[in-house]
Enzyme design. Structure first.
Site, short mmCIF file in Angstrom:
data_model
loop_
_atom_site.label_atom_id
_atom_site.label_comp_id
_atom_site.label_asym_id
_atom_site.label_seq_id
_atom_site.Cartn_x
_atom_site.Cartn_y
_atom_site.Cartn_z
N GLU A 45 3.66 -5.92 7.46
CA GLU A 45 2.99 -4.84 8.18
C GLU A 45 3.45 -4.67 9.63
OE1 GLU A 45 0.10 -5.81 4.82
OE2 GLU A 45 1.54 -6.87 6.08
N GLU B 253 -2.13 -9.39 -0.44
CA GLU B 253 -3.54 -9.49 -0.07
C GLU B 253 -4.43 -9.44 -1.32
OE1 GLU B 253 -4.14 -7.64 4.29
OE2 GLU B 253 -3.12 -6.29 2.90
N ALA C 7 0.85 -1.19 0.00
CA ALA C 7 0.00 0.00 0.00
C ALA C 7 0.89 1.24 0.00
CB ALA C 7 -0.90 0.01 1.22
N GLY D 287 -0.38 -5.17 0.92
CA GLY D 287 -1.62 -5.10 0.15
C GLY D 287 -1.52 -5.79 -1.19
#
Length: 260
Positions: free
Chosen positions: A135, A115, A66, A112
């Site tokens: 993360e 994910e 992200a 992300g």
């Protein structure tokens, strides 16, 4: 809608979406997530699109995570909203899409990015790929479904090790764990994904969407996967695809499916 950060190409009932932020290693920001949602939702309505390939531009990354700069100063409530909106807008949306999505993972798929790959229905990686959920090294946890989908795919123990160490794994490790379906040479990645898509588009779009729904039901709280399968199986009998498929089988010819 004109897109800033993604590209779309269509050929022979297959659409390819390319996340096009190479200078940011295709990191997901708010605009990119919204554009991806619009692209997926639009392609899902096109009857001629039977499969979608998702990839990142360049040779370095699928999606490197992200865009941290966007949320570095967020409050608790803003963090909750970021996660909830992201899951609803893109990650859960892709997982439940009626059209199969194949992730072509080249290079880095982190945070992300991993994910998003896990939300896709099929994952193919290049042999140079590196995957991970880093993360916790930033003082946060995966917020786009990573703590849920990773254990589903590779088991609780391995998932916790990946998440808690914030480490990266290789393409071969990901394959051994069951995180990805195939490992191929970098230069063969897109063509291999296209071969899978070609096999998919020969089959009934109506049945494929039912199958996706039934498989996903097993992982949803409050849903009985077997009951969903029974109902979805029955619904297939009311489709034109079922009539065409069985008729073609009895007539010893190839079926021509419409998705209806």
């Amino acid at each position: 809608m004109s897109y800033q950060n993604i590209l779309i190409a269509k050929e022979h009932n297959i659409a390819t979406i390319t996340i096009n932020r190479p200078e940011k290693l295709n990191a997901l920001n708010k605009v990119t997530i919204e554009e991806l949602h619009h692209a997926f939702s639009t392609l899902e309505t096109h009857q001629d699109i039977r499969a979608i390939i998702l990839k990142g531009s360049g040779e370095k990354a699928f999606v490197a995570g992200a865009d941290i700069a966007e949320f570095a100063e967020f409050s608790v409530e803003e963090g909750i909203q970021l996660s909830a909106q992201g899951q609803e807008t893109l990650f859960n949306f892709v997982e439940n899409l009626k059209v199969p999505v194949i992730a072509a993972i080249n290079g880095f798929a982190l945070g992300g990015g991993l994910e998003l790959a896990m939300a896709c229905h099929i994952r193919v990686v290049s042999d140079n790929a590196k995957m991970g959920l880093p993360e916790v090294s930033l003082g946060v946890i995966p917020g786009y479904g990573g703590t849920q989908r990773l254990p589903q795919l590779i088991g609780k123990g391995r998932a916790l090790e990946m998440i808690l160490t914030a480490g990266m794994i290789s393409a071969e490790e990901a394959y051994r764990m069951g995180l990805v379906n195939h490992v191929v040479k970098q230069e063969e990645l897109v063509s291999f994904c296209n071969e899978i898509a070609q096999k998919i588009i020969k089959n009934s779009p109506a049945a494929i969407s039912m199958a996706i729904h039934a498989v996903n039901a097993n992982y949803k709280e409050g849903e009985n996967g077997f009951e969903t399968e029974i109902k979805s199986f029955g619904k297939c009998f009311g489709t034109e695809d079922f009539k065409e498929g069985t008729k073609a089988f009895l007539e010893k010819r190839k079926a021509v499916f419409t998705g209806e």
